[in-house]
Scaffold this active site. Structure first.
Site, mmCIF file in Angstrom:
data_model
loop_
_atom_site.group_PDB
_atom_site.id
_atom_site.type_symbol
_atom_site.label_atom_id
_atom_site.label_comp_id
_atom_site.label_asym_id
_atom_site.label_seq_id
_atom_site.Cartn_x
_atom_site.Cartn_y
_atom_site.Cartn_z
ATOM 1 N N SER A 14 0.845 -1.185 0.000
ATOM 2 C CA SER A 14 0.000 0.000 0.000
ATOM 3 C C SER A 14 0.891 1.249 0.000
ATOM 4 O O SER A 14 1.680 1.437 -0.917
ATOM 5 C CB SER A 14 -0.966 -0.041 1.183
ATOM 6 O OG SER A 14 -1.997 0.900 1.035
ATOM 7 N N HIS A 48 -8.461 -4.683 -1.214
ATOM 8 C CA HIS A 48 -7.188 -4.157 -0.728
ATOM 9 C C HIS A 48 -6.457 -5.160 0.163
ATOM 10 O O HIS A 48 -5.230 -5.192 0.189
ATOM 11 C CB HIS A 48 -7.434 -2.861 0.041
ATOM 12 C CG HIS A 48 -6.199 -2.074 0.310
ATOM 13 N ND1 HIS A 48 -5.404 -1.557 -0.688
ATOM 14 C CD2 HIS A 48 -5.599 -1.709 1.480
ATOM 15 C CE1 HIS A 48 -4.383 -0.905 -0.156
ATOM 16 N NE2 HIS A 48 -4.471 -0.985 1.153
ATOM 17 N N ASP A 83 -9.822 -3.565 -5.538
ATOM 18 C CA ASP A 83 -9.255 -2.715 -4.495
ATOM 19 C C ASP A 83 -9.792 -1.290 -4.667
ATOM 20 O O ASP A 83 -9.666 -0.699 -5.741
ATOM 21 C CB ASP A 83 -7.734 -2.721 -4.606
ATOM 22 C CG ASP A 83 -7.044 -2.094 -3.407
ATOM 23 O OD1 ASP A 83 -7.685 -1.329 -2.672
ATOM 24 O OD2 ASP A 83 -5.841 -2.372 -3.221
#
Length: 714
Positions: free
Chosen positions: A566, A685, A653
């Site tokens: 991320s 995600h 996501d």
């Protein structure tokens, strides 16, 4: 789209496997007098069949390129599975007249939520449950395996039982886009109720009297912006809007105090917060603000009753960088403040939890999170001590207002996850359970330590290490090292145990964490020094941590793999550009590698909220120039020899869109990089759902890491 391999692509393997190459469809991005041609922005059109075909081709190519690791992947999966007690139960938590706990069953992907009645009202010691012994009076509340039937993805975003124990609500997402449908079940009859609320955010909750459900919905940018009140048995169309926040910089959430006295509606940006209270017995009333929002001031409140008066304990940073704790009257929160814990520079107060007779304070000192018991009468904090030099600890599973015990979760790099109950009166810790690790795991066979790397500006950056002792002490001779980093949102990477990690450690790999600026490990200033126009410190800290490990004999560049996910994936892309020569491989999980394009577009999910973290390049040319100088996709180099790169993403996501790593990999291939893309076509995600699927996903990543490190056959 074509699958032919251009002459410039040197990423094809020696066996002649060709990578997919997408068409170049130029779009122009123009801001602040700067025109940027982007050949792959068309990947953003998720509904375009050519985009899906390209992602599927990428998956096929990655599978071909990693086919030689099939056996290793299977061995690692078997190791994870073999070390895990697949049929197991969690430690029961008392709530009302029941003990609540979870089951896992061998061969089943998802957990099973259960409860059993208390033996007596005075029963506070959780029963010791065994998988092969029937639990008297057990009631299965929710079997995730049943609910997941017919779906490739399943995630539970809300789960709660009403205070009287009669009703259960649960919110389910079957796509991975974090949109949950809330349903209600009668636990007495087992019947599904007609109430069904689609499109909710996570965290729906019952009102204390069980008449209502409070839930949150999101706007078109995936921002939770509205709190709703649903009366059971009434149409959703008649739900009352309790609160709406129009400012796109703020998230909204809601929950009841542990005392059940108030509903707290909380708003937050990255740097500012605000709370509103509603009396729990008058949810259709007008909410009242605790403290009106002030730009740059964060706070959160907890209700307590001290000497017969309703009070709020408020943790805030108004003139206190590392926060202070004050007490105010609940009837007049903006009135006189009584300082309970003053601001102490460098000792970051993290939170307070209040109970009827005492409180618990979380804080960070010396790079470690700590807990202390708060005496309401004196304000004294009695720290709960642990023996290990590195550890993580936090509260959890404490729904009751007046318990004699406090439930704690504890662990370290070498100590598996542990559940303690602290006897508040005697301060004695009672071990309730330690995560079983099968196969003869001995914590003493492994070592954890912390070293300090010197950053370019002289700052000392902590680096945590864990390794198996039988391969020798770290730093005596170069070893394969897996270096992890994050460094954003003041999120700290805690010392935590991982069963999957043992497959690396047992092959001689040292696992390391670079606690770079932008995280929260060393206090609020540590975060401030790694965000906005200080963001480059995050990247250079990681590079300096890698250099420290190389220069001091822990590893070599050919034995070093970096990983982050991320915002940590942005870190991976940045360091690959800054110092590609230091790494043999880079694993970027759901990586935020096209940061500038995303943050420039306020119509994209969550963009406006992110401006407090990264800056606003849409309106500020200085921020634009700064972000353009480090955004990985913008800065892929033609003069560099890149390490091997694996990017992992998910089609659904909503936080970091699949388009970012897809574009990045395409651009890397243009300069001859050996880059692979793996896209989960039904996930979000957090990746795939189901524990066996998650184990296989991690086995895939670890096999790739070990292959890069040259220990794949160990």
């Amino acid at each position: 789209m074509t699958l032919s391999d251009p002459a410039s692509a040197a990423s094809a393997s020696a066996s002649g496997i060709r990578p997919p190459v997408a068409d170049s469809r130029i779009t122009v991005r123009s801001h602040h007098g700067d025109d940027v041609e982007d050949r792959y922005e068309w990947f953003r059109a998720k509904e375009d069949a050519a985009v899906i075909a390209h992602l599927e081709a990428e998956n096929a190519y990655t599978q071909q390129r990693t086919a030689h690791l099939d056996g290793l992947r299977e061995r690692i999966f078997d190791e994870i599975k073999g070390r895990t007690l697949e049929t197991d139960l969690s430690v029961p938590t008392r709530r009302g007249d029941w003990w609540y706990y979870g089951r896992t069953v061998e061969g089943k992907q998802y957990g099973i939520q259960c409860r059993a009645p208390l033996a007596s009202p005075d029963d506070w010691t959780p029963p010791e449950l065994s998988p092969d012994v029937e639990v008297p009076g057990e009631q299965v509340l929710l079997d995730g395996n049943v609910e997941a039937e017919g779906h490739e993805f399943f995630s539970l975003g809300s789960f709660e039982v009403s205070n009287d124990g009669r009703l259960m609500l649960f919110g389910v997402d079957v796509a991975g886009d974090e949109r949950y449908t809330v349903r209600v079940r009668d636990l007495v009859t087992g019947e599904q109720q007609p109430d069904e609320i689609p499109g909710t955010f996570a965290g729906a909750t019952f009102s204390p009297d069980g008449r209502f459900i409070v839930y949150t919905t999101v706007d078109d940018a995936w921002r939770p912006d509205t709190v709703w009140l649903h009366e059971l048995g009434t149409p959703v169309a008649e739900d009352a809007k309790l609160f709406h926040e129009p400012d796109e910089k703020y998230w909204v959430g809601a929950g009841f105090t542990r005392s059940d006295r108030f509903l707290v509606i909380g708003l937050g940006s990255s740097i500012t917060s605000e709370e509103w209270l509603l009396d729990a017995d008058d949810l259709r009333g007008e909410p009242r603000v605790v403290w009106p929002r002030t730009e740059g001031v964060e706070y959160d409140s907890e209700h307590a009753v001290v000497e017969g008066e309703d009070v709020l304990f408020i943790l805030h940073n108004d003139g206190a960088l590392d926060f202070e704790l004050v007490r105010v009257a609940a009837s007049d929160p903006s009135g006189a403040r009584s300082v309970v814990i003053p601001h102490r520079p460098g000792e970051r107060l993290l939170g307070v939890s209040t109970f009827r007779d005492w409180g618990v304070v979380g804080y960070r000192r010396g790079g470690l999170a700590r807990l202390g018991m708060l005496d309401y009468a004196t304000g004294a904090v009695d720290e709960i001590a642990f023996d290990e030099p590195l550890y993580s600890v936090g509260t959890g599973g404490n729904p009751e207002w007046a318990p004699p015990l406090l439930r704690l979760g504890y662990g370290s790099f070498v100590t598996p996850g542990t559940v303690y109950d602290l006897d508040v009166a005697s301060r004695e810790l009672h071990l309730r359970k330690r995560q079983p690790v099968l196969g003869g795991y001995e914590p003493s066979d492994y070592a954890q330590e912390r070293v300090w790397a010197t950053a370019q500006d002289g700052t000392q950056v902590p680096v945590s290490l864990v390794y198996k002792r039988s391969f020798g002490d770290a730093g005596v001779a170069p070893r394969p090292v897996h270096l992890y980093g994050y460094g954003s949102y003041e999120h700290s990477i805690e010392p935590g145990f991982s069963v999957a990690r043992l497959s690396e450690l047992d092959r001689g790999v040292v696992f390391a964490v670079a606690h770079v600026r932008g995280g929260g490990e060393m206090g609020r200033q540590w975060y401030e020094d790694g965000k906005l126009l200080n963001k480059r410190n995050t990247f250079t800290d990681f590079v300096d941590a890698a250099l420290h490990l190389i220069d001091n004999g822990y590893t070599t560049a050919s034995q070093l793999v970096a990983e982050g996910g991320s915002a940590g994936g942005l870190l991976m892309g940045a360091v690959a550009n800054i110092a590609p020569e230091l790494f043999a491989g880079v694993l970027a999980d759901v990586p935020f590698v096209d940061a500038l394009t995303t943050i420039l577009d306020p119509s994209l999910p969550l963009t406006v909220i992110e401006w407090d973290e990264w800056g606003d390049p849409l309106h500020n040319p200085d921020v634009y120039a700064y972000m353009k100088s480090y955004s990985p996709y913008e800065n892929v180099r033609t003069d560099a020899s890149y390490p091997r790169i694996l990017a992992v993403t998910s089609l659904n996501d909503t936080r970091v869109l699949y388009v970012e790593p897809a574009k990045w990999v395409a651009r890397l291939r243009e300069v001859g990089a050996d880059a692979l893309l793996k896209c989960e076509m039904v996930a979000g995600h957090g990746g795939v759902s189901g524990r066996y699927n998650a184990w296989r996903e991690r086995a895939f990543e670890l096999a790739w890491i070990l292959d890069v490190l040259g220990v794949a056959d160990a």
